[in-house]
Write an enzyme that holds these catalytic residues in place. Structure first.
Site, short mmCIF file in Angstrom:
data_model
loop_
_atom_site.label_atom_id
_atom_site.label_comp_id
_atom_site.label_asym_id
_atom_site.label_seq_id
_atom_site.Cartn_x
_atom_site.Cartn_y
_atom_site.Cartn_z
N MET A 21 0.97 -1.19 0.08
CA MET A 21 -0.06 0.07 -0.10
C MET A 21 0.98 1.23 -0.14
SD MET A 21 -2.33 1.45 3.08
CE MET A 21 -4.00 0.64 2.73
N PRO A 22 0.70 2.23 -0.99
CA PRO A 22 1.58 3.49 -0.74
C PRO A 22 1.17 4.38 0.41
CG PRO A 22 0.34 3.11 -3.11
CD PRO A 22 0.04 2.11 -2.20
N GLY A 25 -2.09 8.32 0.58
CA GLY A 25 -3.25 8.27 0.21
C GLY A 25 -4.24 9.34 -0.05
N THR A 28 -11.34 10.19 -1.18
CA THR A 28 -12.22 10.65 -1.80
C THR A 28 -13.74 11.06 -1.30
OG1 THR A 28 -13.25 8.40 -2.70
CG2 THR A 28 -11.33 9.13 -3.71
N ASP A 52 -8.78 6.16 -1.44
CA ASP A 52 -9.78 5.46 -0.82
C ASP A 52 -11.20 6.00 -1.14
OD1 ASP A 52 -10.13 4.23 2.14
OD2 ASP A 52 -11.02 6.20 2.36
N TYR A 57 -19.73 7.39 0.41
CA TYR A 57 -19.48 8.52 -0.39
C TYR A 57 -20.40 9.06 -1.64
CZ TYR A 57 -15.39 7.93 2.50
OH TYR A 57 -14.57 7.67 3.50
N LYS A 86 -15.38 0.50 0.47
CA LYS A 86 -16.04 0.11 1.78
C LYS A 86 -17.34 -0.23 1.69
CE LYS A 86 -13.02 3.90 4.08
NZ LYS A 86 -13.49 4.98 3.12
N HIS A 119 -16.82 -0.61 6.40
CA HIS A 119 -16.73 0.75 7.04
C HIS A 119 -16.86 1.29 8.32
CE1 HIS A 119 -17.57 4.93 4.88
NE2 HIS A 119 -17.14 5.08 6.01
N ARG A 269 -2.89 22.11 -3.72
CA ARG A 269 -3.02 21.40 -2.36
C ARG A 269 -2.44 19.90 -2.62
NH1 ARG A 269 -7.38 23.69 1.76
NH2 ARG A 269 -5.95 25.40 2.67
N ASN A 273 0.43 18.37 -0.42
CA ASN A 273 0.27 17.19 0.23
C ASN A 273 1.22 16.24 -0.22
OD1 ASN A 273 -1.53 19.19 1.44
ND2 ASN A 273 -3.23 17.81 1.46
N1 NAP Z 1 -13.57 5.62 7.67
C1 NAP Z 1 -13.95 6.76 8.04
O1 NAP Z 1 -15.10 6.75 8.71
C2 NAP Z 1 -13.54 8.10 7.65
C3 NAP Z 1 -13.91 9.31 7.98
C4 NAP Z 1 -13.41 10.37 7.42
C5 NAP Z 1 -12.61 10.19 6.53
N2 NAP Z 1 -12.41 9.08 5.84
C6 NAP Z 1 -11.21 9.26 4.66
O2 NAP Z 1 -10.20 9.96 4.79
C7 NAP Z 1 -10.13 10.75 3.92
C8 NAP Z 1 -9.25 11.94 4.43
O3 NAP Z 1 -10.26 12.83 5.06
P1 NAP Z 1 -9.97 13.87 6.01
O4 NAP Z 1 -10.99 14.79 6.25
O5 NAP Z 1 -9.76 13.05 6.98
O6 NAP Z 1 -8.48 14.57 5.77
P2 NAP Z 1 -7.74 15.81 6.02
O7 NAP Z 1 -6.67 15.78 5.02
O8 NAP Z 1 -7.38 15.43 7.54
O9 NAP Z 1 -8.42 17.06 6.01
C9 NAP Z 1 -9.20 17.54 4.74
C10 NAP Z 1 -9.47 18.86 5.19
O10 NAP Z 1 -8.07 19.46 5.42
C11 NAP Z 1 -7.98 20.73 4.55
N3 NAP Z 1 -6.65 20.77 3.70
C12 NAP Z 1 -6.33 19.66 2.69
N4 NAP Z 1 -5.00 20.09 2.41
C13 NAP Z 1 -4.66 21.11 3.26
C14 NAP Z 1 -3.38 21.92 3.33
N5 NAP Z 1 -2.45 21.62 2.35
N6 NAP Z 1 -3.53 22.95 4.07
C15 NAP Z 1 -4.44 23.28 4.80
N7 NAP Z 1 -5.57 22.55 5.01
C16 NAP Z 1 -5.53 21.57 3.82
C17 NAP Z 1 -9.26 20.50 3.44
O11 NAP Z 1 -9.50 21.70 2.95
P3 NAP Z 1 -10.34 22.04 1.66
O12 NAP Z 1 -11.46 21.41 1.67
O13 NAP Z 1 -10.37 23.51 1.83
O14 NAP Z 1 -9.42 21.68 0.60
C18 NAP Z 1 -10.41 19.67 4.17
O15 NAP Z 1 -11.02 20.73 4.70
C19 NAP Z 1 -11.49 10.93 3.50
O16 NAP Z 1 -11.77 11.67 2.00
C20 NAP Z 1 -11.81 9.67 3.24
O17 NAP Z 1 -11.48 8.94 2.25
C21 NAP Z 1 -12.42 7.88 6.31
#
Ligand code: NAP
Length: 318
Positions: A21-22, A25, A28, A52, A57, A86, A119, A269, A273
């Site tokens: 796994m890279p 990730g 989405t 992911d 979603y 998931k 999930h 971004r 990232n």
């Molecule tokens: N298993 C689960 O129940 C579950 C729950 C949640 C998420 N996930 C998964 O995890 C993934 C990651 O989501 P996350 O919300 O956890 O990701 P995250 O990267 O922690 O947060 C995303 C947020 O950070 C901001 N952001 C992204 N890059 C940035 C940067 N370089 N500087 C400042 N702010 C930045 C984005 O803003 P903008 O929107 O303004 O770009 C967005 O609001 C999801 O897409 C999903 O696949 C799984």
């Protein structure tokens, strides 16, 4: 920085020989369908090779479209990308698992999945309604199926060959251990919230001991402010090493041995990232000493996502 220590290229072996796994990730969980396509395309362009997804979603079709377009353009083979999706809570009954898997595969336009996750450990009333509620607005849980029942149906998917590895999400150590102990096909991955405010050290240790990949979501604290992105320790290190706070948080996650999911929604971004490099030991120690503790996502306690797309995929999801 290039070479074997390049965090951007790090790949983590999955147990039972199920490939790699890279570590970096792309998540989405993007409410808007058109934005799902552009953000997935930008992530591919920036270098992300791990995607992911989730039936919940509501945008697997769009993710699939972006992936297919890139694969068709040449230069990247299907084996060069890692795709996860998931099983949603309303599909925990064993007889619903394979049809749900096949439907996801179909929407993504793929012949096999690298990873399929349960999930959440919470079974909802089986059916097409992903958010079944009673008259009082309370979730209708399904008490007629255990997590182990669902896990056994997941194991059959691996045997049928269209799914290389299986795992769990939003699960704690207490619920993970009995599954790990009874499983014929051991969980390859556990996806949970993790960042400096929720390091989940005990779970990470268990995963390291048992060869399970710990996959962190919300490595940027879901972008919430205040939150890890604005923590004074993170800001200080970012200034010192000439990186952004997001890059510091992502590097810390990879260097402590986890894989991660982040969701940049613009090309700039996505590049930011992906462009992470190793932090010095003293910076890692400083982050490990942060005392603030905060869980941002309640999904782990109820199975109900904090933010979820509406049926038409126009709203937020989890
Ligand atoms: N298993 C689960 O129940 C579950 C729950 C949640 C998420 N996930 C998964 O995890 C993934 C990651 O989501 P996350 O919300 O956890 O990701 P995250 O990267 O922690 O947060 C995303 C947020 O950070 C901001 N952001 C992204 N890059 C940035 C940067 N370089 N500087 C400042 N702010 C930045 C984005 O803003 P903008 O929107 O303004 O770009 C967005 O609001 C999801 O897409 C999903 O696949 C799984």
């Amino acid at each position: 920085m290039n070479g074997p220590s390049d965090l951007r290229m790090k790949r983590i072996p999955l147990n039972q020989g199920a490939g790699y796994m890279p570590a970096l990730g792309f998540g989405t969980l993007i409410p808007d369908r058109a934005e799902t396509i552009t953000a997935t395309r930008d992530a591919l362009e920036a270098g992300f090779r791990h995607f992911d997804c989730a039936e919940r979603y509501g945008n697997e079709t769009e993710v699939g479209r972006a992936l297919q377009a890139r694969l068709a353009a040449g230069g990247i083979a299907r084996e060069g990308i890692f795709v996860t999706t998931k099983l949603w809570n309303s599909n925990h009954r064993p007889e619903r698992v394979e049809p749900a898997f096949e439907a996801s595969l179909d929407r993504l336009g793929l012949k096999y999945l690298d990873l399929y996750l349960i999930h959440t450990p919470f079974a909802f009333q089986p059916g097409d309604d992903q958010d079944p509620r009673d008259q009082n607005g309370n979730v209708i849980y399904d008490h007629g199926v255990t997590l182990l029942d669902t896990w056994k149906a997941m194991e059959s998917l691996v045997n049928h060959g269209k799914c290389r590895a299986i795992g769990l999400s939003d699960i704690g150590l207490k619920e993970l251990k009995p599954i790990y102990e009874s499983a014929r096909v051991k969980p390859a991955v556990v996806q949970v919230e993790a960042h400096p405010y929720l390091p989940e050290t005990e779970l990470l240790e268990f995963c390291k001991e048992t060869g399970i990949v710990f996959l962190a979501f919300a490595p940027l604290g879901h972008g919430m402010r205040p939150g890890p992105l604005e923590d004074p320790v993170i800001l200080g290190i970012a200034a010192r090493v000439g990186k952004t706070p997001a890059q510091v948080l992502l590097a810390w996650a990879v260097q402590r041995g986890t894989a991660l999911l982040t969701t940049p929604r613009s090309a700039a971004r996505a590049q930011e990232n992906f462009d992470i490099s190793a932090l010095p030991e003293d910076a890692l120690d400083e982050i490990n000493r942060i005392q603030t503790r905060q869980r941002l996502n309640r999904v782990v306690t109820t199975g109900v996502p904090g933010f979820i797309p509406k049926a038409r995929g126009a709203e937020q999801g989890n």
